[in-house]
Write a protein that holds these residues in place. Structure first.
Motif, PDB file in Angstrom:
ATOM      1  N   GLN A 105       0.839  -1.213   0.000  1.00 56.06           N
ATOM      2  CA  GLN A 105       0.000   0.000   0.000  1.00 56.06           C
ATOM      3  C   GLN A 105       0.869   1.257   0.000  1.00 56.06           C
ATOM      4  O   GLN A 105       0.546   2.227  -0.681  1.00 56.06           O
ATOM      5  N   TRP A 106       1.971   1.234   0.750  1.00 55.49           N
ATOM      6  CA  TRP A 106       2.885   2.380   0.733  1.00 55.49           C
ATOM      7  C   TRP A 106       3.454   2.580  -0.677  1.00 55.49           C
ATOM      8  O   TRP A 106       3.564   3.717  -1.145  1.00 55.49           O
ATOM      9  N   ALA A 107       3.798   1.452  -1.328  1.00 58.76           N
ATOM     10  CA  ALA A 107       4.360   1.538  -2.678  1.00 58.76           C
ATOM     11  C   ALA A 107       3.342   2.124  -3.661  1.00 58.76           C
ATOM     12  O   ALA A 107       3.694   2.942  -4.524  1.00 58.76           O
ATOM     13  N   GLN A 108       2.104   1.702  -3.539  1.00 54.21           N
ATOM     14  CA  GLN A 108       1.052   2.220  -4.429  1.00 54.21           C
ATOM     15  C   GLN A 108       0.831   3.714  -4.190  1.00 54.21           C
ATOM     16  O   GLN A 108       0.662   4.487  -5.151  1.00 54.21           O
ATOM     17  N   LEU A 109       0.854   4.127  -2.933  1.00 54.72           N
ATOM     18  CA  LEU A 109       0.665   5.541  -2.612  1.00 54.72           C
ATOM     19  C   LEU A 109       1.842   6.369  -3.111  1.00 54.72           C
ATOM     20  O   LEU A 109       1.654   7.479  -3.645  1.00 54.72           O
TER      21      LEU A 109
ATOM     22  N   LEU B 294       3.827   9.883   1.465  1.00 54.73           N
ATOM     23  CA  LEU B 294       3.955   8.954   2.596  1.00 54.73           C
ATOM     24  C   LEU B 294       4.084   9.670   3.935  1.00 54.73           C
ATOM     25  O   LEU B 294       4.088   9.020   4.980  1.00 54.73           O
ATOM     26  N   GLU B 295       4.189  10.997   3.907  1.00 55.66           N
ATOM     27  CA  GLU B 295       4.392  11.722   5.163  1.00 55.66           C
ATOM     28  C   GLU B 295       3.255  11.529   6.157  1.00 55.66           C
ATOM     29  O   GLU B 295       3.509  11.284   7.355  1.00 55.66           O
ATOM     30  N   PRO B 296       1.979  11.617   5.719  1.00 55.63           N
ATOM     31  CA  PRO B 296       0.893  11.366   6.687  1.00 55.63           C
ATOM     32  C   PRO B 296       0.935   9.939   7.246  1.00 55.63           C
ATOM     33  O   PRO B 296       0.592   9.712   8.411  1.00 55.63           O
ATOM     34  N   ILE B 297       1.357   8.979   6.406  1.00 61.39           N
ATOM     35  CA  ILE B 297       1.468   7.586   6.855  1.00 61.39           C
ATOM     36  C   ILE B 297       2.559   7.464   7.915  1.00 61.39           C
ATOM     37  O   ILE B 297       2.389   6.785   8.930  1.00 61.39           O
TER      38      ILE B 297
ATOM     39  N   GLY C  95      12.144   4.552   8.782  1.00 59.30           N
ATOM     40  CA  GLY C  95      12.357   4.312   7.365  1.00 59.30           C
ATOM     41  C   GLY C  95      11.475   5.167   6.486  1.00 59.30           C
ATOM     42  O   GLY C  95      11.928   5.706   5.462  1.00 59.30           O
ATOM     43  N   LEU C  96      10.221   5.324   6.860  1.00 66.65           N
ATOM     44  CA  LEU C  96       9.297   6.155   6.086  1.00 66.65           C
ATOM     45  C   LEU C  96       9.735   7.621   6.086  1.00 66.65           C
ATOM     46  O   LEU C  96       9.668   8.297   5.053  1.00 66.65           O
TER      47      LEU C  96
ATOM     48  N   ASP D   1      12.139  12.250   3.246  1.00 64.55           N
ATOM     49  CA  ASP D   1      13.211  13.241   3.156  1.00 64.55           C
ATOM     50  C   ASP D   1      14.038  13.103   1.881  1.00 64.55           C
ATOM     51  O   ASP D   1      14.969  13.887   1.655  1.00 64.55           O
ATOM     52  N   GLY D   2      13.728  12.088   1.079  1.00 61.65           N
ATOM     53  CA  GLY D   2      14.430  11.925  -0.190  1.00 61.65           C
ATOM     54  C   GLY D   2      15.747  11.194  -0.090  1.00 61.65           C
ATOM     55  O   GLY D   2      16.597  11.328  -0.978  1.00 61.65           O
TER      56      GLY D   2
END
Length: 246
Positions: free
Chosen positions: A83-87, A96-99, A111-112, A117-118
């Motif tokens: 799901q993270w990858a799809q987002l 992914l920041e809100p996640i 890790g997120l 942060d790139g």
């Protein structure tokens, strides 16, 4: 709840007490306060002496894992990473920041945040693997507390046996003192060996297994986050991470 741990403890000590009973002894013949004080107190003292406070604190905090182990749902973890990858593919890594803000697992959260942060994939992998290694080593040092107790207990039991024999030799003229002295001598040896082999060493080995599972799950997270960083297809990520399920 780990039922096997309960069964193991009960079976081990039941065999000890049952064997004593079949040999004609009673359970009271295995009860000796002096021997217990010598073995338990001496073993704890020696292990605490060699253990730093941070490792001792961690050792006490993970002891409950023996009976209430942490659970790592690999299926759910993989689905979450997909799901993270799809987002990330839809909204970019900043999506992914809100996640990341809501993520409860501190390792995944770190890790997120690095992704947001790139951080490039090589640096991301290096940072997370270093974090995994440090956490794993800290936990293994904590488990060493129980391993060291398992090593000291039989020796302290022998010390208790020698103390008992000294009392016997000092009181040979008084038959009433010979029996208790011999009891301390033999019971202290039993306590030391039984405590080591039926409890402490198995506890250490069980905790090592849980630490290995924790590290394996974190390796899954690392692989998933690195794949997201490299822009891999979510379906390919899922296929790759399914290899962790055994």
């Amino acid at each position: 709840m780990d039922k096997l741990s309960f069964i193991g403890v009960i079976l081990g000590f039941a065999a000890l007490i049952g064997g004593n009973f079949l040999e004609g002894g009673s359970w009271t013949s295995l009860v000796n306060g002096s021997a217990a004080l010598i073995v338990i107190g001496g073993t704890l003292g020696a292990a605490i002496l060699q253990t730093p406070w941070s490792s001792l604190h961690r050792a006490l905090s993970v002891l409950f894992w023996v009976f209430l182990p942490p659970k790592y749902a690999y299926d759910q973890g993989i689905e979450k990473i997909v799901q993270w990858a799809q987002l990330a593919r839809k909204d970019g890594l900043l999506g992914l920041e809100p996640i990341a803000d809501k993520e409860l697992d501190s390792f995944s959260k770190k890790g997120l945040l690095l992704l947001v942060d790139g951080t490039d994939s090589d640096a991301l992998k290096r940072v997370l693997e270093n974090d995994l290694y440090r956490k794993e080593q800290h936990d293994l040092q904590a488990v060493h507390f129980y391993e060291s107790m398992g090593g000291y207990a039989p020796t302290v039991g022998i010390i208790g046996a020698v103390i008992g024999l000294i009392h016997v030799m000092q009181n040979l003229a008084d038959p009433s003192q010979v029996g208790p002295g011999i009891a301390i001598a033999f019971v202290a040896t039993i306590y030391g060996v039984a405590l080591s082999n039926l409890l402490l060493i198995p506890i250490a080995n069980k905790l090592k297994q849980h630490i290995a599972q924790q590290s394996k799950f974190r390796e899954l997270v690392i692989d998933g986050l690195v794949s997201i960083s490299e822009g891999e297809n979510p379906k390919l990520i899922k296929i790759k991470l399914n290899g962790y399920i055994t």
